[in-house]
Scaffold this motif. Structure first.
Motif, PDB file in Angstrom:
ATOM      1  N   ALA A   1       0.890  -1.249   0.016  1.00 55.13           N
ATOM      2  CA  ALA A   1       0.019  -0.008  -0.002  1.00 55.13           C
ATOM      3  C   ALA A   1       0.866   1.387  -0.111  1.00 55.13           C
ATOM      4  N   GLU A   2       1.794   1.301   0.891  1.00 56.94           N
ATOM      5  CA  GLU A   2       2.485   2.651   0.774  1.00 56.94           C
ATOM      6  C   GLU A   2       3.358   2.771  -0.497  1.00 56.94           C
ATOM      7  N   ALA A   3       3.667   1.886  -1.205  1.00 54.25           N
ATOM      8  CA  ALA A   3       4.474   1.968  -2.571  1.00 54.25           C
ATOM      9  C   ALA A   3       3.588   2.604  -3.613  1.00 54.25           C
TER      10      ALA A   3
ATOM     11  N   GLU B   1      -5.364  11.544  13.474  1.00 52.72           N
ATOM     12  CA  GLU B   1      -6.254  10.798  14.426  1.00 52.72           C
ATOM     13  C   GLU B   1      -5.455   9.372  14.639  1.00 52.72           C
ATOM     14  N   LEU B   2      -5.066   8.866  13.427  1.00 52.05           N
ATOM     15  CA  LEU B   2      -4.656   7.602  13.323  1.00 52.05           C
ATOM     16  C   LEU B   2      -3.027   7.507  13.722  1.00 52.05           C
ATOM     17  N   GLY B   3      -2.359   8.657  13.641  1.00 57.14           N
ATOM     18  CA  GLY B   3      -0.785   8.326  13.632  1.00 57.14           C
ATOM     19  C   GLY B   3      -0.335   9.844  14.604  1.00 57.14           C
TER      20      GLY B   3
ATOM     21  N   ARG C   1      -6.315   2.042   7.484  1.00 55.09           N
ATOM     22  CA  ARG C   1      -6.116   2.726   8.779  1.00 55.09           C
ATOM     23  C   ARG C   1      -4.594   3.257   8.754  1.00 55.09           C
ATOM     24  N   ASN C   2      -3.985   3.635   7.560  1.00 52.86           N
ATOM     25  CA  ASN C   2      -2.412   3.983   7.637  1.00 52.86           C
ATOM     26  C   ASN C   2      -2.623   5.425   7.240  1.00 52.86           C
TER      27      ASN C   2
END
Length: 167
Positions: free
Chosen positions: A19-21, A91-93, A61-62
């Motif tokens: 996902a990050e890529a 909120e997530l990180g 949720r990233n």
């Protein structure tokens, strides 16, 4: 950069669910527009948003991906959607330097220069020598000039150039 895009494409060939890529590939499309490399800015920005949203489907949720989504949304002028993405990322990180850079841009677009300066100063405290430090100072310069804090704006503009002479 073009080379980074190649690396992200290769990473996705090896793992289509990375996902990050995928998010960084989408961010790169928007970056090409901002840097003037794109031959079809509207299509690249829309493609950027779609690619990053695909990454969110893989990793909903990233926080990093939500932060990346804000950039093309801001570039498109979708201020509310960009703000929503940044709030969700926080909120997530929690606040990251990249999130704070984008939050400062959002605050500038919302005509809240004090909020932009605050976000940029926080980014500098978190990451005083990071790869985006010129953006922290650039946002301060823009916001300071908009709020008629000319001395602060000039100082921040000088720091932007000192850190990145080709900026």
């Amino acid at each position: 950069s073009e080379k980074a895009g190649e690396y992200f494409k290769r990473a996705l060939e090896l793992d289509p669910d990375f996902a990050e890529a995928k998010a960084m590939l989408g961010f790169g499309q928007a970056w090409q527009v901002v840097t003037g490399v794109s031959t079809d800015p509207e299509a690249d920005l829309k493609g950027s948003v779609l690619t990053i949203r695909e990454a969110l489907r893989l990793s909903p949720r990233n926080a990093f991906i939500y932060t990346q989504l804000a950039f093309p949304l801001l570039t498109l002028g979708a201020v509310k959607a960009a703000g929503d993405a940044l709030r969700h990322a926080e909120e997530l990180g929690g606040p990251t330097p990249m999130l704070l850079v984008q939050l400062a841009m959002l605050k500038i677009m919302e005509n809240d220069p004090e909020g932009a300066i605050e976000a940029s100063l926080k980014a500098i405290r978190l990451d005083p020598h990071g790869p985006n430090v010129e953006s922290y100072y650039d946002n301060i310069a823009i916001a300071a000039f908009e709020s008629e804090q000319y001395e602060m704006g000039l100082d921040a503009a000088r720091r932007t150039i000192a850190v990145s002479p080709k900026f």
